[in-house]
Enzyme design. Structure first.
Site, PDB file in Angstrom:
ATOM      1  N   GLU A   1       7.040   5.818  -8.978  1.00 43.22           N
ATOM      2  CA  GLU A   1       5.504   5.518  -9.160  1.00 43.22           C
ATOM      3  C   GLU A   1       4.927   6.560  -7.973  1.00 43.22           C
ATOM      4  OE1 GLU A   1       4.631   1.378  -8.238  1.00 43.22           O
ATOM      5  OE2 GLU A   1       6.394   0.775  -8.984  1.00 43.22           O
TER       6      GLU A   1
ATOM      7  N   GLY B   1       0.978  -1.094  -0.062  1.00 48.53           N
ATOM      8  CA  GLY B   1      -0.073   0.012   0.048  1.00 48.53           C
ATOM      9  C   GLY B   1       0.803   1.324   0.043  1.00 48.53           C
ATOM     10  N   SER B   2       2.093   1.284  -0.562  1.00 46.74           N
ATOM     11  CA  SER B   2       2.840   2.451  -0.394  1.00 46.74           C
ATOM     12  C   SER B   2       2.314   3.253  -1.515  1.00 46.74           C
ATOM     13  CB  SER B   2       4.223   2.306  -0.719  1.00 46.74           C
ATOM     14  OG  SER B   2       4.442   1.837  -1.981  1.00 46.74           O
ATOM     15  N   ASN B   3       1.543   2.896  -2.786  1.00 41.70           N
ATOM     16  CA  ASN B   3       1.160   3.911  -3.677  1.00 41.70           C
ATOM     17  C   ASN B   3      -0.133   4.490  -2.809  1.00 41.70           C
ATOM     18  OD1 ASN B   3       2.362   4.102  -6.403  1.00 41.70           O
ATOM     19  ND2 ASN B   3       2.677   1.902  -6.052  1.00 41.70           N
TER      20      ASN B   3
ATOM     21  N   ASP C   1      -2.256  -5.493 -18.770  1.00 38.60           N
ATOM     22  CA  ASP C   1      -1.456  -4.455 -18.774  1.00 38.60           C
ATOM     23  C   ASP C   1      -1.161  -3.648 -20.282  1.00 38.60           C
ATOM     24  OD1 ASP C   1      -0.597  -4.631 -16.082  1.00 38.60           O
ATOM     25  OD2 ASP C   1       1.000  -5.934 -16.707  1.00 38.60           O
TER      26      ASP C   1
ATOM     27  N   ASN D   1      -4.427   1.905 -13.387  1.00 36.10           N
ATOM     28  CA  ASN D   1      -3.380   0.989 -12.990  1.00 36.10           C
ATOM     29  C   ASN D   1      -2.103   1.552 -12.914  1.00 36.10           C
ATOM     30  OD1 ASN D   1      -2.201  -1.446 -11.747  1.00 36.10           O
ATOM     31  ND2 ASN D   1      -1.689  -2.022 -13.844  1.00 36.10           N
TER      32      ASN D   1
ATOM     33  N   HIS E   1       1.910   0.057 -13.112  1.00 38.89           N
ATOM     34  CA  HIS E   1       2.791  -1.045 -13.530  1.00 38.89           C
ATOM     35  C   HIS E   1       4.328  -0.779 -13.421  1.00 38.89           C
ATOM     36  CE1 HIS E   1       3.645  -5.113 -14.840  1.00 38.89           C
ATOM     37  NE2 HIS E   1       4.324  -4.395 -15.731  1.00 38.89           N
TER      38      HIS E   1
HETATM   39  C1  GAR Z   1       4.007  -1.569  -7.109  1.00 38.50           C
HETATM   40  O1  GAR Z   1       5.324  -1.642  -7.541  1.00 38.50           O
HETATM   41  C2  GAR Z   1       3.062  -1.726  -8.341  1.00 38.50           C
HETATM   42  O2  GAR Z   1       3.647  -0.873  -9.314  1.00 38.50           O
HETATM   43  C3  GAR Z   1       3.059  -3.054  -8.731  1.00 38.50           C
HETATM   44  O3  GAR Z   1       2.964  -3.800  -7.252  1.00 38.50           O
HETATM   45  C4  GAR Z   1       3.536  -2.609  -6.404  1.00 38.50           C
HETATM   46  C5  GAR Z   1       2.503  -2.361  -5.029  1.00 38.50           C
HETATM   47  O4  GAR Z   1       3.325  -1.803  -3.966  1.00 38.50           O
HETATM   48  N1  GAR Z   1       1.876  -3.589  -9.253  1.00 38.50           N
HETATM   49  C6  GAR Z   1       1.999  -4.534 -10.185  1.00 38.50           C
HETATM   50  O5  GAR Z   1       3.074  -5.197 -10.408  1.00 38.50           O
HETATM   51  C7  GAR Z   1       0.930  -4.805 -11.007  1.00 38.50           C
HETATM   52  N2  GAR Z   1       0.895  -5.510 -12.142  1.00 38.50           N
HETATM   53  P1  GAR Z   1       2.764  -0.937  -3.149  1.00 38.50           P
HETATM   54  O6  GAR Z   1       1.725  -1.905  -2.707  1.00 38.50           O
HETATM   55  O7  GAR Z   1       3.337  -0.532  -2.140  1.00 38.50           O
HETATM   56  O8  GAR Z   1       1.767   0.211  -3.633  1.00 38.50           O
END
Ligand code: GAR
Length: 221
Positions: A180, A18-20, A151, A113, A115
């Site tokens: 990101e 969940g950092s995003n 994607d 999304n 990626h």
């Molecule tokens: C992120 O790096 C995102 O780009 C990736 O998962 C991670 C989630 O990080 N998503 C994918 O690979 C989708 N195909 P987060 O939970 O810390 O946001």
């Protein structure tokens, strides 16, 4: 960017850390993103994203796919939740499932999304590992609209990072993650301001056309 529009109502779907989500919440708090996270939904009881949402007093719902008789029934439940929170945009932030048309037909061009690669390269899982194995010199991240493919939807923003000689999957992932956290809130703000327009699979950004949004800091296109 200042706005007279109502904050865009978001649902954030996340399977993990969940950092995003956190970056989006911070951008909202700092006034850089005119949006409101109406609900956070996860398919994973262990997801730190749920914990982060609860800490901020946000509705955080666990919807376990295993509890439903079919993928369609699970996705229908997601639709019901998003509609009940009057969500305008679905934000996938580390959500590790493919959404089918059962869900997408209710939110046409309203699902985005992020990626961790420069699409169309390295789709699917372990994108950073794929980039290292392939031997590319640059990788990065992509914010895109979600269509029925994996994607494959129209690209909104991308950011590039170098791949360094001694990178591991973790060091590369960390370098990409910084970007990101920068471009996802920016992409959402552009949508919130009504500046994003789809033409086929090409995405036009109004202020970018006027030159007042710099999508490539440090680079003159
Ligand atoms: C992120 O790096 C995102 O780009 C990736 O998962 C991670 C989630 O990080 N998503 C994918 O690979 C989708 N195909 P987060 O939970 O810390 O946001």
């Amino acid at each position: 960017m200042s706005s007279k529009r109502k904050p865009l109502q978001l649902a954030v779907l996340a399977s993990g850390r969940g950092s995003n989500l956190q970056a989006i919440l911070e951008a909202i708090r700092e006034g850089k993103l005119s949006a409101r996270v109406a609900v956070v939904i996860s398919d994973n009881p262990e997801a730190l994203a749920l914990e982060r949402a609860r800490q901020q007093g946000l509705p955080a719902l666990l919807v376990k796919p295993q509890a439903y008789s079919s993928k369609a029934a699970y996705e229908q439940k997601l639709v019901e939740i998003c509609k009940s929170y009057q969500v305008e945009l679905i934000v996938l932030a580390g959500y590790m499932r493919l959404l089918s048309s059962t869900f997408l037909k209710h939110f046409l061009n309203r699902v985005v999304n992020i990626h961790p690669a420069l699409l169309p390269a390295f789709i699917g899982l372990n994108a950073q590992h794929q980039a290292l194995e392939y031997g590319v010199r640059f990788s990065g991240c992509t914010v895109h609209f979600v269509d029925n493919g994996m994607d494959t939807g129209p690209i909104l923003l991308q950011a590039v990072v170098p791949v360094c000689p001694h990178d591991t999957e973790d060091t590369l992932a960390a370098r990409i993650l910084v970007q990101e956290h920068r471009i996802y809130p920016l992409a959402l703000e552009l949508i919130a301001q009504g500046q994003v327009h789809l033409e086929g699979r090409r995405v036009w950004i109004e202020d970018w056309e006027k030159g007042s949004v710099n999508l490539w800091p440090g680079i003159v296109p």
